[in-house]
Write an enzyme that holds these catalytic residues in place. Structure first.
Site, PDB file in Angstrom:
ATOM      1  CG  HIS A  34      -1.905  -1.046   0.932  1.00  0.00           C
ATOM      2  ND1 HIS A  34      -2.928  -0.618   0.098  1.00  0.00           N
ATOM      3  CD2 HIS A  34      -2.201  -2.398   1.452  1.00  0.00           C
ATOM      4  CE1 HIS A  34      -3.935  -1.841   0.235  1.00  0.00           C
ATOM      5  NE2 HIS A  34      -3.493  -2.768   0.995  1.00  0.00           N
ATOM      6  CB  THR A  35       4.334   1.931  -0.499  1.00  0.00           C
ATOM      7  OG1 THR A  35       4.711   0.837  -1.220  1.00  0.00           O
ATOM      8  CG2 THR A  35       4.565   1.733   1.205  1.00  0.00           C
ATOM      9  CG  ASP A  36       1.082   0.472  -5.713  1.00  0.00           C
ATOM     10  OD1 ASP A  36       0.535   0.606  -4.699  1.00  0.00           O
ATOM     11  OD2 ASP A  36       0.870  -0.300  -6.413  1.00  0.00           O
ATOM     12  CB  SER A  67     -10.680 -18.482 -19.482  1.00  0.00           C
ATOM     13  OG  SER A  67      -9.776 -18.857 -18.420  1.00  0.00           O
ATOM     14  N   GLY A 126      -4.912 -12.986  -4.840  1.00  0.00           N
ATOM     15  CA  GLY A 126      -4.044 -11.648  -4.626  1.00  0.00           C
ATOM     16  C   GLY A 126      -2.615 -11.970  -5.207  1.00  0.00           C
ATOM     17  CG  LEU A 127      -0.436 -14.943  -5.567  1.00  0.00           C
ATOM     18  CD1 LEU A 127      -0.371 -16.548  -5.569  1.00  0.00           C
ATOM     19  CD2 LEU A 127       0.483 -14.387  -4.473  1.00  0.00           C
ATOM     20  CB  SER A 130      -6.821  -9.022 -12.731  1.00  0.00           C
ATOM     21  OG  SER A 130      -6.601  -8.449 -11.527  1.00  0.00           O
ATOM     22  CG  ASP A 174      -0.405  -5.675  -8.466  1.00  0.00           C
ATOM     23  OD1 ASP A 174       0.362  -5.573  -7.484  1.00  0.00           O
ATOM     24  OD2 ASP A 174      -1.764  -5.683  -8.197  1.00  0.00           O
TER      25      ASP A 174
HETATM   26  C1  GLA Z   1      -3.167  -4.401  -4.944  1.00  0.00           C
HETATM   27  C2  GLA Z   1      -3.029  -3.141  -6.081  1.00  0.00           C
HETATM   28  C3  GLA Z   1      -1.486  -2.820  -5.965  1.00  0.00           C
HETATM   29  C4  GLA Z   1      -0.889  -2.361  -4.609  1.00  0.00           C
HETATM   30  C5  GLA Z   1      -1.289  -3.517  -3.602  1.00  0.00           C
HETATM   31  C6  GLA Z   1      -0.922  -3.155  -2.198  1.00  0.00           C
HETATM   32  O1  GLA Z   1      -2.046  -5.455  -5.422  1.00  0.00           O
HETATM   33  O2  GLA Z   1      -3.204  -3.779  -7.416  1.00  0.00           O
HETATM   34  O3  GLA Z   1      -1.128  -1.544  -6.873  1.00  0.00           O
HETATM   35  O4  GLA Z   1      -1.360  -1.086  -4.332  1.00  0.00           O
HETATM   36  O5  GLA Z   1      -2.595  -3.789  -3.647  1.00  0.00           O
HETATM   37  O6  GLA Z   1       0.493  -3.052  -1.950  1.00  0.00           O
END
Ligand code: GLA
Length: 387
Positions: A34-36, A67, A126-127, A130, A174
Protein backbone atom coordinates in the site's frame (compact mmCIF):
# COMPACT_ATOMS: atom_id res chain seq x y z
CA UNK A 1 1.33 -26.02 -19.35
CA UNK A 2 1.44 -24.45 -22.76
CA UNK A 3 0.52 -27.88 -24.19
CA UNK A 4 -2.71 -27.75 -22.16
CA UNK A 5 -3.45 -24.30 -23.54
CA UNK A 6 -2.67 -25.30 -27.12
CA UNK A 7 -4.79 -28.44 -26.88
CA UNK A 8 -7.62 -26.32 -25.51
CA UNK A 9 -7.23 -23.85 -28.36
CA UNK A 10 -7.42 -26.55 -31.03
CA UNK A 11 -10.45 -28.11 -29.38
CA UNK A 12 -12.34 -24.80 -29.17
CA UNK A 13 -11.22 -22.96 -32.31
CA UNK A 14 -9.78 -25.75 -34.50
CA UNK A 15 -6.31 -26.44 -35.82
CA UNK A 16 -4.58 -24.74 -38.74
CA UNK A 17 -3.24 -21.28 -39.52
CA UNK A 18 -0.59 -19.60 -37.40
CA UNK A 19 -1.23 -20.20 -33.69
CA UNK A 20 1.16 -18.26 -31.45
CA UNK A 21 1.80 -18.92 -27.75
CA UNK A 22 2.64 -16.47 -24.97
CA UNK A 23 3.18 -16.32 -21.20
CA UNK A 24 3.09 -13.65 -18.49
CA UNK A 25 3.84 -14.32 -14.81
CA UNK A 26 1.98 -13.60 -11.56
CA UNK A 27 3.70 -11.68 -8.79
CA UNK A 28 4.32 -11.66 -5.07
CA UNK A 29 5.33 -8.57 -3.15
CA UNK A 30 8.08 -9.19 -0.57
CA UNK A 31 7.68 -5.85 1.22
CA UNK A 32 6.30 -2.35 0.50
CA UNK A 33 2.51 -2.74 0.78
CA UNK A 34 0.00 0.00 0.00
CA UNK A 35 2.90 2.33 -0.78
CA UNK A 36 2.60 2.35 -4.58
CA UNK A 37 -0.21 4.93 -4.68
CA UNK A 38 1.56 6.96 -2.00
CA UNK A 39 4.72 7.70 -3.95
CA UNK A 40 6.69 5.08 -2.01
CA UNK A 41 8.85 2.04 -2.76
CA UNK A 42 7.79 -1.54 -3.40
CA UNK A 43 9.81 -4.75 -3.64
CA UNK A 44 7.87 -7.37 -5.65
CA UNK A 45 9.02 -10.21 -7.87
CA UNK A 46 7.49 -12.10 -10.78
CA UNK A 47 6.72 -15.80 -10.31
CA UNK A 48 7.12 -18.83 -12.54
CA UNK A 49 3.37 -19.41 -12.25
CA UNK A 50 1.29 -17.16 -14.47
CA UNK A 51 -1.00 -17.04 -17.48
CA UNK A 52 -0.58 -18.75 -20.84
CA UNK A 53 -2.32 -17.73 -24.07
CA UNK A 54 -2.64 -19.27 -27.53
CA UNK A 55 -3.90 -16.93 -30.20
CA UNK A 56 -4.68 -16.76 -33.93
CA UNK A 57 -5.63 -13.71 -35.97
CA UNK A 58 -8.99 -13.65 -37.72
CA UNK A 59 -9.96 -12.04 -41.01
CA UNK A 60 -13.04 -10.33 -39.59
CA UNK A 61 -13.61 -7.97 -36.62
CA UNK A 62 -14.57 -10.59 -34.03
CA UNK A 63 -12.71 -11.14 -30.77
CA UNK A 64 -13.36 -14.63 -29.40
CA UNK A 65 -12.21 -15.28 -25.84
CA UNK A 66 -12.10 -18.58 -23.96
CA UNK A 67 -10.52 -19.44 -20.62
CA UNK A 68 -9.65 -22.95 -19.52
CA UNK A 69 -10.14 -21.62 -15.97
CA UNK A 70 -13.77 -20.59 -16.62
CA UNK A 71 -14.91 -23.28 -19.04
CA UNK A 72 -18.53 -23.01 -17.97
CA UNK A 73 -18.63 -19.48 -19.44
CA UNK A 74 -17.85 -20.88 -22.90
CA UNK A 75 -16.59 -18.69 -25.75
CA UNK A 76 -17.28 -15.00 -25.15
CA UNK A 77 -17.59 -13.50 -28.60
CA UNK A 78 -17.29 -9.73 -28.96
CA UNK A 79 -16.79 -7.28 -31.80
CA UNK A 80 -14.15 -4.61 -32.31
CA UNK A 81 -17.10 -2.29 -32.99
CA UNK A 82 -18.26 -2.40 -29.37
CA UNK A 83 -15.43 -2.48 -26.88
CA UNK A 84 -17.19 -0.90 -23.91
CA UNK A 85 -17.13 -2.41 -20.39
CA UNK A 86 -20.01 -4.78 -19.67
CA UNK A 87 -20.40 -6.58 -16.38
CA UNK A 88 -21.65 -9.73 -18.10
CA UNK A 89 -18.38 -10.01 -20.03
CA UNK A 90 -16.90 -11.19 -16.73
CA UNK A 91 -13.10 -11.84 -16.84
CA UNK A 92 -13.01 -10.77 -20.52
CA UNK A 93 -13.22 -7.16 -19.30
CA UNK A 94 -9.51 -7.45 -18.41
CA UNK A 95 -8.31 -8.12 -21.98
CA UNK A 96 -10.98 -5.77 -23.38
CA UNK A 97 -9.66 -3.02 -21.09
CA UNK A 98 -6.33 -3.41 -22.88
CA UNK A 99 -7.95 -3.29 -26.34
CA UNK A 100 -9.80 -0.09 -25.32
CA UNK A 101 -6.73 1.55 -23.73
CA UNK A 102 -4.57 0.82 -26.78
CA UNK A 103 -7.24 2.34 -29.00
CA UNK A 104 -7.18 5.48 -26.84
CA UNK A 105 -3.44 5.68 -27.52
CA UNK A 106 -4.01 5.44 -31.28
CA UNK A 107 -3.14 1.74 -31.51
CA UNK A 108 -6.37 0.51 -33.01
CA UNK A 109 -6.61 -3.05 -34.17
CA UNK A 110 -8.70 -3.69 -37.27
CA UNK A 111 -8.64 -7.44 -37.33
CA UNK A 112 -9.94 -9.72 -34.59
CA UNK A 113 -8.49 -12.85 -33.03
CA UNK A 114 -9.37 -16.11 -31.34
CA UNK A 115 -7.63 -16.56 -28.01
CA UNK A 116 -7.51 -19.17 -25.25
CA UNK A 117 -6.10 -18.34 -21.80
CA UNK A 118 -4.89 -20.81 -19.21
CA UNK A 119 -3.80 -19.54 -15.82
CA UNK A 120 -1.79 -21.35 -13.17
CA UNK A 121 -2.25 -18.56 -10.60
CA UNK A 122 -5.08 -19.42 -8.21
CA UNK A 123 -7.99 -17.03 -8.86
CA UNK A 124 -8.72 -14.36 -6.25
CA UNK A 125 -5.51 -15.20 -4.41
CA UNK A 126 -4.01 -11.72 -4.60
CA UNK A 127 -1.12 -12.97 -6.74
CA UNK A 128 -2.29 -10.69 -9.54
CA UNK A 129 -3.99 -13.03 -11.96
CA UNK A 130 -5.81 -10.01 -13.42
CA UNK A 131 -2.67 -7.91 -13.92
CA UNK A 132 -1.09 -11.01 -15.46
CA UNK A 133 -3.93 -11.22 -18.01
CA UNK A 134 -3.61 -7.49 -18.73
CA UNK A 135 0.16 -7.52 -19.31
CA UNK A 136 -0.13 -10.76 -21.30
CA UNK A 137 -2.88 -9.38 -23.54
CA UNK A 138 -0.92 -6.18 -24.22
CA UNK A 139 2.13 -8.29 -25.09
CA UNK A 140 0.06 -10.54 -27.37
CA UNK A 141 -1.51 -7.60 -29.21
CA UNK A 142 1.75 -5.72 -29.71
CA UNK A 143 3.35 -8.91 -31.06
CA UNK A 144 0.42 -9.72 -33.35
CA UNK A 145 -0.07 -6.24 -34.78
CA UNK A 146 3.50 -4.90 -34.65
CA UNK A 147 2.92 -2.06 -32.13
CA UNK A 148 5.99 -0.62 -30.39
CA UNK A 149 5.33 -1.03 -26.67
CA UNK A 150 8.19 -1.61 -24.25
CA UNK A 151 7.61 -3.44 -20.98
CA UNK A 152 7.32 -0.30 -18.84
CA UNK A 153 4.67 1.10 -21.16
CA UNK A 154 2.94 -2.26 -21.13
CA UNK A 155 2.71 -1.93 -17.32
CA UNK A 156 1.36 1.62 -17.56
CA UNK A 157 -1.26 0.58 -20.12
CA UNK A 158 -2.33 -2.28 -17.83
CA UNK A 159 -2.66 0.08 -14.87
CA UNK A 160 -4.75 2.55 -16.90
CA UNK A 161 -7.01 -0.26 -18.07
CA UNK A 162 -7.47 -1.34 -14.46
CA UNK A 163 -8.12 2.26 -13.24
CA UNK A 164 -10.36 3.52 -16.03
CA UNK A 165 -11.96 0.45 -17.60
CA UNK A 166 -12.27 -1.91 -14.61
CA UNK A 167 -12.64 0.89 -12.06
CA UNK A 168 -10.06 -0.22 -9.49
CA UNK A 169 -7.80 2.61 -8.42
CA UNK A 170 -4.68 0.41 -8.13
CA UNK A 171 -1.09 1.62 -8.19
CA UNK A 172 1.60 0.50 -10.64
CA UNK A 173 3.15 -2.31 -8.61
CA UNK A 174 1.40 -5.38 -9.99
CA UNK A 175 1.65 -4.58 -13.67
CA UNK A 176 5.24 -3.35 -13.28
CA UNK A 177 6.36 -6.45 -11.37
CA UNK A 178 4.85 -8.67 -14.05
CA UNK A 179 5.97 -6.71 -17.13
CA UNK A 180 9.52 -6.21 -15.79
CA UNK A 181 10.01 -9.56 -14.03
CA UNK A 182 13.46 -11.08 -13.94
CA UNK A 183 14.38 -14.62 -12.87
CA UNK A 184 15.81 -14.81 -9.33
CA UNK A 185 15.50 -11.03 -8.83
CA UNK A 186 13.06 -8.78 -7.04
CA UNK A 187 12.39 -5.26 -8.31
CA UNK A 188 13.12 -2.32 -6.02
CA UNK A 189 10.81 0.25 -7.57
CA UNK A 190 10.33 3.88 -6.62
CA UNK A 191 6.71 4.39 -7.64
CA UNK A 192 7.10 8.20 -7.59
CA UNK A 193 9.64 8.19 -10.43
CA UNK A 194 9.48 4.63 -11.83
CA UNK A 195 13.23 4.38 -11.21
CA UNK A 196 13.98 0.75 -10.44
CA UNK A 197 16.77 -1.59 -9.62
CA UNK A 198 16.93 -5.39 -9.79
CA UNK A 199 18.08 -7.01 -6.54
CA UNK A 200 19.28 -10.62 -6.69
CA UNK A 201 17.32 -12.77 -4.27
CA UNK A 202 19.75 -15.12 -2.62
CA UNK A 203 17.95 -16.61 0.34
CA UNK A 204 20.85 -18.81 1.41
CA UNK A 205 18.88 -22.00 1.04
CA UNK A 206 15.59 -20.58 2.29
CA UNK A 207 12.39 -20.74 0.22
CA UNK A 208 9.55 -18.37 -0.52
CA UNK A 209 6.35 -20.00 0.73
CA UNK A 210 3.02 -18.46 -0.23
CA UNK A 211 0.07 -19.19 2.03
CA UNK A 212 -3.38 -18.74 0.50
CA UNK A 213 -6.21 -17.95 2.93
CA UNK A 214 -8.71 -19.20 0.32
CA UNK A 215 -10.96 -16.40 1.46
CA UNK A 216 -12.62 -15.02 -1.64
CA UNK A 217 -12.02 -11.37 -2.25
CA UNK A 218 -12.36 -8.89 -5.09
CA UNK A 219 -10.33 -5.69 -5.15
CA UNK A 220 -13.27 -3.74 -6.54
CA UNK A 221 -15.62 -4.44 -3.67
CA UNK A 222 -12.96 -4.38 -0.99
CA UNK A 223 -11.97 -1.36 1.00
CA UNK A 224 -9.02 -0.71 -1.32
CA UNK A 225 -10.36 2.48 -2.85
CA UNK A 226 -11.38 3.69 0.62
CA UNK A 227 -7.83 3.29 1.97
CA UNK A 228 -6.49 5.17 -1.02
CA UNK A 229 -8.91 8.03 -0.44
CA UNK A 230 -7.96 8.19 3.26
CA UNK A 231 -4.29 8.55 2.31
CA UNK A 232 -5.11 11.25 -0.24
CA UNK A 233 -7.03 13.18 2.37
CA UNK A 234 -4.23 12.87 4.93
CA UNK A 235 -1.77 14.10 2.29
CA UNK A 236 -3.96 17.11 1.51
CA UNK A 237 -4.06 17.95 5.24
CA UNK A 238 -0.25 17.69 5.54
CA UNK A 239 0.19 19.81 2.42
CA UNK A 240 -1.50 22.77 4.09
CA UNK A 241 1.82 23.28 5.94
CA UNK A 242 4.38 20.85 4.51
CA UNK A 243 5.82 21.05 1.00
CA UNK A 244 5.46 17.46 -0.23
CA UNK A 245 3.97 15.78 -3.28
CA UNK A 246 3.37 12.39 -1.65
CA UNK A 247 3.54 10.58 1.70
CA UNK A 248 6.56 8.72 0.34
CA UNK A 249 8.63 11.90 0.66
CA UNK A 250 8.46 11.90 4.46
CA UNK A 251 10.83 10.17 6.88
CA UNK A 252 9.42 8.70 10.08
CA UNK A 253 10.80 11.65 12.09
CA UNK A 254 9.26 14.24 9.76
CA UNK A 255 5.94 12.46 9.95
CA UNK A 256 5.94 12.44 13.75
CA UNK A 257 6.54 16.20 13.79
CA UNK A 258 3.78 16.98 11.29
CA UNK A 259 1.12 14.33 11.96
CA UNK A 260 -0.94 16.70 14.12
CA UNK A 261 -2.02 18.36 10.85
CA UNK A 262 -4.06 15.25 10.02
CA UNK A 263 -7.49 15.81 11.50
CA UNK A 264 -8.54 12.26 12.39
CA UNK A 265 -6.84 9.46 14.31
CA UNK A 266 -7.82 6.92 11.63
CA UNK A 267 -6.26 8.97 8.82
CA UNK A 268 -3.14 9.47 10.96
CA UNK A 269 -2.78 5.70 11.26
CA UNK A 270 -3.25 5.20 7.51
CA UNK A 271 -0.63 7.84 6.68
CA UNK A 272 1.71 6.48 9.35
CA UNK A 273 1.63 3.09 7.68
CA UNK A 274 2.36 4.59 4.25
CA UNK A 275 5.34 6.57 5.59
CA UNK A 276 6.85 3.85 7.81
CA UNK A 277 6.25 1.07 5.28
CA UNK A 278 8.12 3.02 2.63
CA UNK A 279 11.09 3.52 4.96
CA UNK A 280 10.93 -0.17 5.95
CA UNK A 281 11.12 -1.18 2.32
CA UNK A 282 14.24 0.93 1.76
CA UNK A 283 15.80 -0.60 4.89
CA UNK A 284 14.79 -4.12 3.86
CA UNK A 285 16.46 -3.86 0.46
CA UNK A 286 19.61 -2.56 2.14
CA UNK A 287 19.50 -5.46 4.62
CA UNK A 288 19.28 -7.91 1.74
CA UNK A 289 22.24 -6.27 -0.02
CA UNK A 290 24.21 -6.52 3.23
CA UNK A 291 23.34 -10.21 3.41
CA UNK A 292 21.32 -9.63 6.61
CA UNK A 293 18.40 -11.94 5.95
CA UNK A 294 17.41 -11.93 9.63
CA UNK A 295 16.83 -8.16 9.53
CA UNK A 296 14.89 -8.52 6.26
CA UNK A 297 12.64 -11.03 8.05
CA UNK A 298 12.12 -8.72 11.03
CA UNK A 299 11.08 -5.91 8.70
CA UNK A 300 8.57 -8.25 7.02
CA UNK A 301 7.05 -8.93 10.43
CA UNK A 302 6.91 -5.20 11.26
CA UNK A 303 5.21 -4.65 7.88
CA UNK A 304 2.48 -7.13 8.77
CA UNK A 305 1.95 -5.59 12.21
CA UNK A 306 1.51 -2.17 10.62
CA UNK A 307 -0.90 -3.51 7.99
CA UNK A 308 -2.90 -5.16 10.79
CA UNK A 309 -2.93 -2.35 13.36
CA UNK A 310 -2.56 0.91 11.43
CA UNK A 311 -3.76 0.17 7.91
CA UNK A 312 -6.30 -2.45 9.03
CA UNK A 313 -6.34 -4.57 5.91
CA UNK A 314 -5.47 -8.03 7.27
CA UNK A 315 -8.32 -9.88 8.99
CA UNK A 316 -8.40 -13.08 11.03
CA UNK A 317 -7.40 -15.35 8.12
CA UNK A 318 -4.18 -13.52 7.18
CA UNK A 319 -3.34 -12.86 10.82
CA UNK A 320 -3.71 -16.54 11.66
CA UNK A 321 -1.44 -17.65 8.81
CA UNK A 322 1.23 -15.14 9.79
CA UNK A 323 1.09 -15.70 13.56
CA UNK A 324 1.07 -19.50 13.17
CA UNK A 325 3.86 -19.21 10.57
CA UNK A 326 6.01 -17.19 12.94
CA UNK A 327 5.77 -19.93 15.59
CA UNK A 328 7.45 -22.45 13.29
CA UNK A 329 11.05 -23.50 13.27
CA UNK A 330 13.13 -22.13 10.40
CA UNK A 331 10.87 -19.16 9.62
CA UNK A 332 12.78 -15.97 8.77
CA UNK A 333 9.84 -13.64 8.22
CA UNK A 334 6.16 -13.61 7.24
CA UNK A 335 3.58 -11.03 6.24
CA UNK A 336 0.44 -10.56 4.19
CA UNK A 337 1.09 -9.66 0.54
CA UNK A 338 -0.97 -7.71 -2.00
CA UNK A 339 -4.08 -5.71 -1.20
CA UNK A 340 -5.07 -7.73 1.89
CA UNK A 341 -8.63 -8.49 3.11
CA UNK A 342 -7.94 -12.16 2.30
CA UNK A 343 -5.68 -13.33 -0.48
CA UNK A 344 -2.20 -14.53 0.44
CA UNK A 345 0.58 -14.19 2.95
CA UNK A 346 4.24 -14.78 2.13
CA UNK A 347 6.88 -16.37 4.34
CA UNK A 348 10.59 -17.04 4.00
CA UNK A 349 11.38 -20.43 5.46
CA UNK A 350 14.57 -22.51 5.67
CA UNK A 351 14.37 -25.28 3.12
CA UNK A 352 14.72 -28.13 5.62
CA UNK A 353 11.74 -26.78 7.61
CA UNK A 354 9.34 -26.13 4.71
CA UNK A 355 7.44 -29.44 4.94
CA UNK A 356 6.78 -29.13 8.68
CA UNK A 357 5.95 -25.44 8.25
CA UNK A 358 3.22 -26.26 5.75
CA UNK A 359 1.89 -29.16 7.80
CA UNK A 360 1.75 -27.24 11.08
CA UNK A 361 0.44 -23.92 9.77
CA UNK A 362 -2.10 -25.78 7.61
CA UNK A 363 -3.44 -27.73 10.60
CA UNK A 364 -3.60 -24.68 12.89
CA UNK A 365 -5.33 -22.60 10.20
CA UNK A 366 -7.98 -25.20 9.50
CA UNK A 367 -8.67 -25.60 13.21
CA UNK A 368 -9.00 -21.85 13.74
CA UNK A 369 -10.76 -20.80 10.52
CA UNK A 370 -12.76 -23.90 9.64
CA UNK A 371 -11.45 -24.51 6.12
CA UNK A 372 -8.07 -25.27 4.60
CA UNK A 373 -5.36 -22.91 3.39
CA UNK A 374 -3.21 -23.71 0.35
CA UNK A 375 0.57 -23.46 0.23
CA UNK A 376 2.88 -22.91 -2.73
CA UNK A 377 6.67 -23.01 -2.66
CA UNK A 378 7.42 -20.59 -5.47
CA UNK A 379 10.34 -19.58 -7.67
CA UNK A 380 11.05 -16.12 -9.08
CA UNK A 381 10.67 -16.02 -12.87
CA UNK A 382 10.96 -13.80 -15.93
CA UNK A 383 8.48 -11.32 -17.41
CA UNK A 384 6.17 -11.71 -20.44
CA UNK A 385 7.39 -13.53 -23.53
CA UNK A 386 6.44 -15.45 -26.64
CA UNK A 387 6.97 -19.18 -26.24
C1 GLA B 1 -3.00 -4.34 -5.02
C2 GLA B 1 -2.83 -3.21 -6.02
C3 GLA B 1 -1.40 -2.67 -5.99
C4 GLA B 1 -0.95 -2.32 -4.59
C5 GLA B 1 -1.28 -3.47 -3.61
C6 GLA B 1 -1.02 -3.10 -2.18
O1 GLA B 1 -2.21 -5.44 -5.38
O2 GLA B 1 -3.15 -3.64 -7.31
O3 GLA B 1 -1.29 -1.55 -6.85
O4 GLA B 1 -1.53 -1.13 -4.15
O5 GLA B 1 -2.62 -3.90 -3.72
O6 GLA B 1 0.33 -2.89 -1.96
Amino acid sequence: MIETCLEGFKKIFGDGGEIRSFFAPGRVNLIGEHTDYNGGHVFPCALTIGTYACVRKRDDRRLNFYSLNFEDLGVISLSLDDISYKKEHNWVNYPMGIVATLKEDGMEINQGFDIVYYGTIPNSSGLSSSASIEVLTCYVIKSLYGFEIDNINNALIGQRAENNYIGVNCGIMDQFAIAMGKKDHAIFLDTATLNYEYAPIDLAGAKIVIMNTNKKRGLGDSKYNERRAECEEALAELKTKVDIASLGQLTEEEFEVEKHLIGSYVRQKRAKHAVYENQRTIKAVKALKDGDLALFGKLMIASHDSLRDDYEVTGIELDTLVSEGLKQEGVIGARMTGAGFGGCAVAIVKEENVDDFIKNVGAAYEKEIGYAADFYVVEIGDGPREL
